[in-house]
Design a protein around this motif. Structure first.
Motif, PDB file in Angstrom:
ATOM      1  N   PRO A   9       0.820  -1.210   0.000  1.00 18.65           N
ATOM      2  CA  PRO A   9       0.000   0.000   0.000  1.00 18.65           C
ATOM      3  C   PRO A   9       0.857   1.264   0.000  1.00 18.65           C
ATOM      4  O   PRO A   9       1.890   1.322   0.663  1.00 18.65           O
ATOM      5  N   ARG A  12       1.116   3.180   4.213  1.00 16.96           N
ATOM      6  CA  ARG A  12       1.134   2.002   5.081  1.00 16.96           C
ATOM      7  C   ARG A  12       0.595   2.265   6.476  1.00 16.96           C
ATOM      8  O   ARG A  12       0.410   1.347   7.251  1.00 16.96           O
ATOM      9  N   GLU A  22      -5.659  -4.144  -1.065  1.00 15.16           N
ATOM     10  CA  GLU A  22      -5.154  -3.748   0.251  1.00 15.16           C
ATOM     11  C   GLU A  22      -5.749  -4.623   1.351  1.00 15.16           C
ATOM     12  O   GLU A  22      -5.060  -4.977   2.298  1.00 15.16           O
ATOM     13  N   TRP A  26      -3.341  -6.606   3.867  1.00 19.00           N
ATOM     14  CA  TRP A  26      -3.328  -6.427   5.320  1.00 19.00           C
ATOM     15  C   TRP A  26      -3.770  -7.699   6.052  1.00 19.00           C
ATOM     16  O   TRP A  26      -3.228  -8.023   7.114  1.00 19.00           O
TER      17      TRP A  26
END
Length: 63
Positions: A9, A12, A22, A26
């Motif tokens: 990303p 961040r 994303e 994550w």
């Protein structure tokens, strides 16, 4: 041999839940499901540090 590069990303410190790549990134980083990530973001907001603390079971610190 093919190499697959993950996109990191751009920002961040924040989790963009409207971006599917994303969300996958994550969830993998935190070792959780996408649903667990969604619940954590709903609880503490989109700060990746706060979400990480929550998912790690650590006491939440105000940032």
């Amino acid at each position: 041999m093919a190499y697959v590069f993950e996109s990191v990303p751009a920002q961040r410190s924040r989790i963009d839940m409207s971006n599917p790549s994303e969300v996958m990134y994550w969830a993998k980083q935190f070792g959780c499901s996408q649903e667990q990530l969604r619940q954590a973001v709903a609880q503490v907001g989109d700060s990746s540090a706060m979400v990480e603390q929550l998912l790690d079971g650590k006491d939440l610190l105000a940032l």
